[in-house]
Each structure stands twice: as structure tokens, then as C-alpha cells.
Design an enzyme around this catalytic site. Sequence first.
Site, PDB file in Angstrom:
ATOM      1  CB  THR A 105      -0.910   0.030   1.244  1.00 16.35           C
ATOM      2  OG1 THR A 105      -0.119   0.358   2.402  1.00 16.35           O
ATOM      3  CG2 THR A 105      -1.588  -1.312   1.468  1.00 16.35           C
ATOM      4  CB  CYS A 106       0.230   4.863  -0.150  1.00 13.39           C
ATOM      5  SG  CYS A 106      -1.073   5.053   1.087  1.00 13.39           S
ATOM      6  CD  GLN A 148     -10.292   3.947   4.826  1.00  9.78           C
ATOM      7  OE1 GLN A 148      -9.636   3.849   5.862  1.00  9.78           O
ATOM      8  NE2 GLN A 148     -11.297   4.790   4.688  1.00  9.78           N
ATOM      9  CD  GLU A 180      -6.307   2.616   7.408  1.00 10.23           C
ATOM     10  OE1 GLU A 180      -7.317   2.590   6.688  1.00 10.23           O
ATOM     11  OE2 GLU A 180      -5.212   2.141   7.072  1.00 10.23           O
ATOM     12  NE  ARG A 193       0.645  -1.442   6.745  1.00 14.13           N
ATOM     13  CZ  ARG A 193       1.192  -1.382   7.970  1.00 14.13           C
ATOM     14  NH1 ARG A 193       2.127  -2.240   8.323  1.00 14.13           N
ATOM     15  NH2 ARG A 193       0.780  -0.481   8.837  1.00 14.13           N
ATOM     16  CB  SER A 198      -3.421   2.235  10.175  1.00 13.63           C
ATOM     17  OG  SER A 198      -3.810   1.018   9.593  1.00 13.63           O
ATOM     18  N   GLY A 213     -15.007  25.335  -2.948  1.00 16.32           N
ATOM     19  CA  GLY A 213     -13.618  24.938  -3.140  1.00 16.32           C
ATOM     20  C   GLY A 213     -13.577  23.613  -3.881  1.00 16.32           C
ATOM     21  CB  ILE A 264     -13.490  20.331  -1.320  1.00 16.06           C
ATOM     22  CG1 ILE A 264     -13.615  21.585  -0.467  1.00 16.06           C
ATOM     23  CG2 ILE A 264     -14.760  20.121  -2.139  1.00 16.06           C
ATOM     24  CD1 ILE A 264     -14.793  21.584   0.502  1.00 16.06           C
TER      25      ILE A 264
END
Length: 419
Positions: A49-50, A114, A112, A52, A107, A187, A192
Site C-alpha cells: 500500500t502507500c 481501509q 482506519e 507499507r 496504521s 472549493g 473538499i
Amino acid sequence: MSLLAVGINHNTASVELREKVAFGPDKLSEALKQLNANAHVNGSVILSTCNRTEVYCDVKGVAKNKLIDWLSVFHQVSPEELKPSIYIHEEQAAIKHLMRVACGLDSLVLGEPQILGQVKQAYTDSRDNKSVDASMEKLFQKSFSVAKRVRTETEIGGSAVSVAYAACTLAKHIFESIAESTVLLVGAGETIELVAKHLSANGCTKMIVANRTRERALGLAEEFGAEVISLNEIPDHLHRADIVISSTASPLPIIGKGMVETALKTRKHQPMLLVDIAVPRDVESQVGDLNDAYLYSVDDLQSIVDGNIEQRKVEAIQAEAIVSEESAAFMSWMRSLQAVDSIRDYRKSANEIREELLSKSLQSLAAGGDPEKVLLELSNKLTNKLIHAPTRALQSAAEQGEPAKLTVIRQSLGLENPQ
């Protein structure tokens, strides 16, 4: 089964190194193929993942450094650069680590949800590449059930811990159903965009995006089916909004007290929630003085987030206890499998001895041998063969001065009772 977990994560490695060691979809199949080609690897799962990159393996006698060397060669990263950031977990520590990861306890954002989906996807990808053996299958399925138990028995994932998520949670508390509410997003930046994702996930389909440049807003509109307006058009559309969430880089307020007052009159004073997560503020503070206008600033949300983070830390204590209990139970199950294998091998050896000696005895009887002598010889040889290995073990323990080992062997042979 001998478990090994090797990896790097956000705590041990920079984002630059994590990028170098990531397994993208184009690399994953080849990586699993190489791992499974190793005679010492029974099964493997790669989680990337981003935050790990981790390799989980069921191994037999493979050196830990060989796995690190493989990572280094595969990603063309020098061992000197990689090794300081690597962590290694074996056996129960590897089991516990995987369970903690699946539960969100390891995490960047504690608890989290996800990450569980990412672990499941890693398992599915590895299974599709035929790299998941029976032991790894059991381990990952157990980790999924532990994560479910943690979510059921604790509230570790029950509180918002990002400003964007907190804004959506606040909206859900105030309005019975945000699926029926019209939301004006002011925005079109990253915050956002996160808000829009959370709203969409909770069933919101009526969004209006107001931004200084239409190009950026059109990207959000396409993704979430939103309507696009300019900042100058906000006064004409504000009355339509039940919820306003604003996050721009404007140095001056965009929404003033008079603008909101006019919108409320047009709405016949139906309540309006305004969540201002911009710094400097997008909404004049005096808006909060109006009846039927409920204004929350980024500081209000941050205090909610900070409180929720502390609550998650409290819930994490119970979650860690569950993981410790479950990882110990799984390790006991693994050890019981090893005992089953040993018992099977021991019985097989004893049967082979019996069959060999019985065959010779039957041949002697067929040749006219004295039955009494044949049976006596069979019993003596069978006794000597069966006690040979235990006798050698007793002698070795005594000669090596290992009284504890000697006691265990004596207990195993029924020569003394366990205390």
C-alpha cells in the site's frame, strides 16, 4: 509451518523508499512467481500500500536475510539503503503483526478501516497467483475474523479522525438523512475532494461545487455527479443548500452574514449547517449569530477529531488484548499441527519396523522354524528396535548434562509422572 513477515512501513521508511519497494499490479505476479519458485517457500502473500510493503511467507529453514536480499534485488535497491528500514517478525510475532495490521492498529490513522480491504485484496491477488498454501489460507482467514471481532467488540473505528470525515459525521448527526440533503461544497481542493468522497459513500447525490476555476470543479462534478457554479454565483444558489462545507485559500470571507440571512428567508428559515474548514475562514463568524444557521469552524471540528483520537486510543487497548489472545491461540493451533505431524511420523516408523520383522518371522515359520523360537526372536527384536531411539535420547541427555531434557524424556516414556 514456520511464519515470517518482512517489511517496511510509514514508521520505518521514508515515502521515497516506500515508493521504490512498492509492488504495483505490473510487478506483483512476477514477484509471487519468484517467491514460489524458492524450494524453501511453501506459500506467500505480498501486501503493498502507500504506507507499507510487507511479505508474509510460510517457510522451511529459509534464512531471513535471503528474503531481504530478494527484495533488494527485485526492486534494485541496495541492501545498505533497505536494511535499516526493514522489520522482521517470526512465528507468533508474525501472526500478531498481521492481525494488528488487519485491525488498523498499525496504521498511520489508528483504527482506519481501509487497511482490512487492502489486506483482503492482497490475499486474493496472491491466491489468484496460486501462492497461498493451506497454512497461509488459515492465517489470513483467521486475521479477517479477528478484525471483524475487533470492530464488533470495540469502537476503534467509530469516531471521525480527519477534519473532512468529521464534517460529514457532523452533517449526519444534524440531518436525519444526508441522502435527501443538498450540499454546497465551496472549493475543489484535496480536502473538499475527501469530503465529497465521504458524502457520496453515505448516499449523498445532490452536490453543488462552487470554485474560482471551473476546470478543477468539473473534475469533481464528473466523479460525483455534482453541479458546478462559480464563487460569484453562490448568493444565487445558497438558499438551495441544506449543508455548506467550505475550504478555499481565499484571504477574505466568501460567505457573509447578509448572504446567509437572505438565503434563510428564501428557505423559510429551514435550518442550514455551515462547516468552515478553511484557514483563513471562508464564512464570517457573525453567521453563527443567526437563528437557524449552525456554524462550525475548523477549530470546532479539530476538537472533535482530537477527542475521537483519544477515544480510539482507549479502544485500542481492548483491541490489542483481543489480538494478543487470538495470536496466541493461533500459535497453539500451529504447534498442535506440528505434534500431529510428529505423531504420524512416529507411528509410521513403528509400523515399518513391525511389518519388516513380522515379514521375516512369517518367512521363518513357512520354512519350518520352531514357532516358539520365532516368536521369542520377534519379540526381542521388536523391543530392541522400538526402544533404540529413546535409549539414545536418554543417554545423550545424561551425557550432555541436561537434566530438564532427561526429565521430559522420562515423562514421555511414562517412567515418571509429570508434576
